[in-house]
Design a protein around this motif. Structure first.
Motif, mmCIF file in Angstrom:
data_model
loop_
_atom_site.group_PDB
_atom_site.id
_atom_site.type_symbol
_atom_site.label_atom_id
_atom_site.label_comp_id
_atom_site.label_asym_id
_atom_site.label_seq_id
_atom_site.Cartn_x
_atom_site.Cartn_y
_atom_site.Cartn_z
ATOM 1 N N SER A 265 11.588 1.419 -13.955
ATOM 2 C CA SER A 265 12.491 2.169 -14.813
ATOM 3 C C SER A 265 12.837 3.515 -14.217
ATOM 4 C CB SER A 265 11.854 2.383 -16.189
ATOM 5 O OG SER A 265 11.667 1.148 -16.814
ATOM 6 N N ALA A 266 11.873 4.121 -13.559
ATOM 7 C CA ALA A 266 12.123 5.449 -13.005
ATOM 8 C C ALA A 266 13.208 5.400 -11.946
ATOM 9 C CB ALA A 266 10.835 6.016 -12.424
ATOM 10 N N PHE B 62 11.713 10.088 -5.519
ATOM 11 C CA PHE B 62 10.898 9.072 -6.180
ATOM 12 C C PHE B 62 9.550 8.918 -5.489
ATOM 13 C CE2 PHE B 62 9.592 4.523 -6.112
ATOM 14 C CZ PHE B 62 9.156 4.446 -7.414
ATOM 15 N N LEU B 63 9.556 8.956 -4.179
ATOM 16 C CA LEU B 63 8.321 8.719 -3.445
ATOM 17 C C LEU B 63 7.394 9.927 -3.427
ATOM 18 C CD1 LEU B 63 9.560 6.592 -0.414
ATOM 19 C CD2 LEU B 63 8.268 5.831 -2.429
ATOM 20 N N ASP B 64 7.962 11.079 -3.217
ATOM 21 C CA ASP B 64 7.109 12.248 -2.980
ATOM 22 C C ASP B 64 7.028 13.228 -4.125
ATOM 23 O OD1 ASP B 64 6.435 11.347 -0.473
ATOM 24 O OD2 ASP B 64 8.290 12.163 0.397
ATOM 25 N N GLY B 65 7.900 13.052 -5.132
ATOM 26 C CA GLY B 65 7.859 13.985 -6.242
ATOM 27 C C GLY B 65 8.462 15.313 -5.853
ATOM 28 N N ALA C 140 16.434 4.726 -13.610
ATOM 29 C CA ALA C 140 16.886 5.908 -14.347
ATOM 30 C C ALA C 140 17.549 6.902 -13.410
ATOM 31 C CB ALA C 140 15.717 6.572 -15.057
ATOM 32 N N ASP D 98 0.360 3.843 -11.883
ATOM 33 C CA ASP D 98 1.551 4.101 -12.697
ATOM 34 C C ASP D 98 2.649 3.085 -12.420
ATOM 35 O OD1 ASP D 98 0.388 6.360 -13.833
ATOM 36 O OD2 ASP D 98 0.991 7.613 -12.124
ATOM 37 N N GLY E 78 0.785 -1.223 0.000
ATOM 38 C CA GLY E 78 0.000 0.000 0.000
ATOM 39 C C GLY E 78 0.813 1.267 0.000
ATOM 40 N N ALA E 79 2.092 1.140 -0.226
ATOM 41 C CA ALA E 79 2.939 2.332 -0.212
ATOM 42 C C ALA E 79 2.988 3.021 -1.574
ATOM 43 C CB ALA E 79 4.355 1.967 0.236
ATOM 44 N N LEU E 80 2.834 2.269 -2.660
ATOM 45 C CA LEU E 80 2.949 2.854 -4.005
ATOM 46 C C LEU E 80 1.620 2.799 -4.754
ATOM 47 C CD1 LEU E 80 6.367 1.424 -5.273
ATOM 48 C CD2 LEU E 80 5.899 3.609 -4.114
ATOM 49 N N ARG E 81 1.382 3.795 -5.582
ATOM 50 C CA ARG E 81 0.183 3.814 -6.425
ATOM 51 C C ARG E 81 0.210 2.633 -7.389
ATOM 52 N NH1 ARG E 81 1.558 9.144 -7.385
ATOM 53 N NH2 ARG E 81 2.096 8.674 -9.551
ATOM 54 N N ILE F 140 5.727 2.129 -14.773
ATOM 55 C CA ILE F 140 6.948 2.875 -15.089
ATOM 56 C C ILE F 140 7.842 3.088 -13.877
ATOM 57 C CG2 ILE F 140 5.872 4.084 -17.039
ATOM 58 C CD1 ILE F 140 5.812 6.604 -15.283
ATOM 59 N N PHE F 141 7.400 2.671 -12.719
ATOM 60 C CA PHE F 141 8.216 2.903 -11.520
ATOM 61 C C PHE F 141 9.594 2.232 -11.554
ATOM 62 C CE2 PHE F 141 4.293 3.787 -8.626
ATOM 63 C CZ PHE F 141 4.135 5.012 -9.279
#
Lengths: 211, 211, 211, 211
Positions: free
Chosen positions: C170-171, C203-206, C174, C164, C158-161, C167-168
């Motif tokens: 790779s992000a 990565f987590l919060d933008g 990257a 999307d 439940g930590a990540l959406r 693409i995580f």
DNA sequence: TATGAATGAGATTTCATTCAT
DNA sequence: AATGAATGAAATCTCATTCAT
């Protein structure tokens, strides 16, 4: 370890092979450069004549220029040594005999490497890289220096005029060169060394009729 | 011929322009070849120096070799003419004076085109195409022939020994060449022509001390 | 197995020596490739650095390509193992901590082999033989697969959406690559690992300002 | 002189042809380098693809390296211009829209020259001559500088956090690069530009689930 | 098994010459 | 007749790979 002979020879073997190959390449280069001309000759031709692959040339000489330079240095060294021996051998003799004793072996050396010496002269006149020129000039000056020593001895012994002594070394050198060139262009087969005595006489007595 | 005055002059004008361009190219070639060396020089360099396009060179000379040959022929012709004039001018003088009268102008000519003559010598030693060699050899032989005529006259007038007369022409030639080369390698600025008298004296009297 | 003690140890010794030499070559190759560039480096350089003869390289690796491939495989394997360990070690922690626990060691590994990884990336972009490409792609996909597993766990916990999530992986990858490249080009001496926390946070919060 | 049009065009004709040929060579080089790899590609291949002779390449570019450099400079320039235009076009819009307005066209440009950009990256990682590296680094820094300006604007407008702003430019850049690489390795046919929005969102909001 | 000299295919680059404009 | 861009044969040099010792 087991065999003395083979073990003792083994480390030298590689070295001896290296020297042999190196010599073979230089020998081939001399012939090829002389036959085809210094620029017309291709590295491939040299390799073929030496019986090795092109790449091998570059294992022994950095590049084309270095090969040519080595060739020059080699022959030059031989000439200097030849000169020193001849000069020393004639030390006890009268001047004319000593001079002849120096001129004749050098012309013989010319005869043996005739074709190459033409190439040598050619490249001496070459207007190439600055450093190459310097090396060449040094070599020529060294040879001229040899003749200067002979002339000095001639002056000291009372055989040569002191006044024009400055141009004498070049004069002898020039006459020898000329005999060489002439033989080359007339494609004469007679050894240039045969003219040694006449050259020395002309140098000493000039061309004028004596009373 | 067909047309009126302007048209009649026109072909001459054209010819004169052709000759002018031709000369400009040869002049440029001499400088470029002498400066960069005979092989290092590129046709493009010659064209640039002459102020024309590369293509133009080929409108005036068949190819590179032909350009070099023309250059040689041109200078050679000048030397022969110079020689003939000098020889004729000294006809009435005693031999030594006449010889000097021939040697000095030739050396002066050398001085003026020093750089090029080095190139000339270089290419003389060149082992190139057979036909090229023939032309060169013919030129050299012609020059030597000139000196043979001088020597003949010296012998006939009783000034030179008959016995060694065969090697005299080459000897003079050699001494001149040598003076030239030496000047080139020592980068001396003094005119070679200044040594003319000394050369002639050496040739006539030799180097030996006279009693 | 057949022979006695010494003989039994012998094969192990040999094997150990083989491994040692093999490692020495790979170590040398890494340094040389990284220093001189993957294509500029010559096999001879690698051999010299490893302290063996050229021929020896070919006793251990079929050819140049094989050597490079082995190098890749080796480092790749290390990374995978490192990843597995890190992942397992953080199993009990909350997601952000676990992610950081994976990213930081990998970046440390980067730091230790920085020069080589640049070479690695370079050759990853290489458009070479088909089979080589396949191997490379497999390696990259395997690494990406590792990150996919982390992301999966993040989503599951439940930590990540979920939307999307594709693409995580790779992000993250990257961002790590980027930190690496940037360090390389800026020739920075600070360890990239120091940026691990900042990367994870980004990565987590933008980057957006939160109200 | 006679014809206005032709006479007026004539001087330009040569120049226009030069430009055309130059472009043709660069275009060919891009394809060939991208297809065969930067080092695997031979000058002959480039020439063949461009429909010219090998020599012609050297009429336009000093050497191989110079050709590659020109290619880089060309594409780099296009990217910078593209960036400037996009940035200016979105000046009036809110930050997220402007960012997307910059990212999407760049990714489109990527899509159009995908193969070449892989080569570009490859050579960027290349450890080559010092001067080459400097040029490359300058180019990269210039591109990064572009993104720094975007980030600055984002911070100024209150859209981006000030604290981590330092790593934002690289982060965006990295995400774009990654999307690129991934498309290359997965040989996906879908335009990378399609992911622009997702990338921007990820960059702005991070991957974390919001309450 | 280690060695390192020999190999030779192959790549880059040059430049005399041509020819359309 | 002048131009100069295009041509492509030819030469030098490199370096991965082999193999006799």
């Amino acid at each position: 370890m087991k065999h003395q002979a083979s073990a003792a020879a083994s480390p030298n073997l590689r070295d001896r092979l290296r020297v042999l190959t190196s010599q073979a390449i230089l020998d081939a280069a001399e012939v090829v450069f002389a036959t085809q001309g210094l620029q017309a000759a291709r590295m491939e031709d040299v390799a073929a004549r030496a019986g090795v692959a092109v790449g091998t040339l570059y294992n022994y000489f950095k590049d084309r220029e270095s090969l040519v330079a080595s060739l020059h240095a080699w022959r030059h060294q031989q000439m200097i040594e030849l000169f020193e021996q001849s000069l020393a051998a004639g030390e006890a003799q009268p001047f004319e005999a000593q001079l002849l004793g120096v001129v004749r072996p050098l012309l013989s050396h010319f005869d043996q490497h005739r074709a190459f010496f033409v190439v040598l002269m050619q490249s001496e006149a070459e207007v190439g890289r600055r450093e190459t020129m310097c090396v060449r000039r040094a070599a020529i000056l060294e040879l001229r220096g040899c003749f200067e020593r002979v002339v000095e001895r001639g002056v000291a012994s009372g055989a040569l005029r002191r006044e024009d002594a400055e141009i004498f070394p070049s004069a002898i050198f020039a006459m020898m060169q000329c005999a060489m060139m002439q033989a080359h262009f007339s494609e004469s087969a007679t050894p240039v060394a045969d003219q040694a005595a006449a050259l020395v006489r002309l140098f000493l007595d000039g061309a004028r009729v004596r009373p």
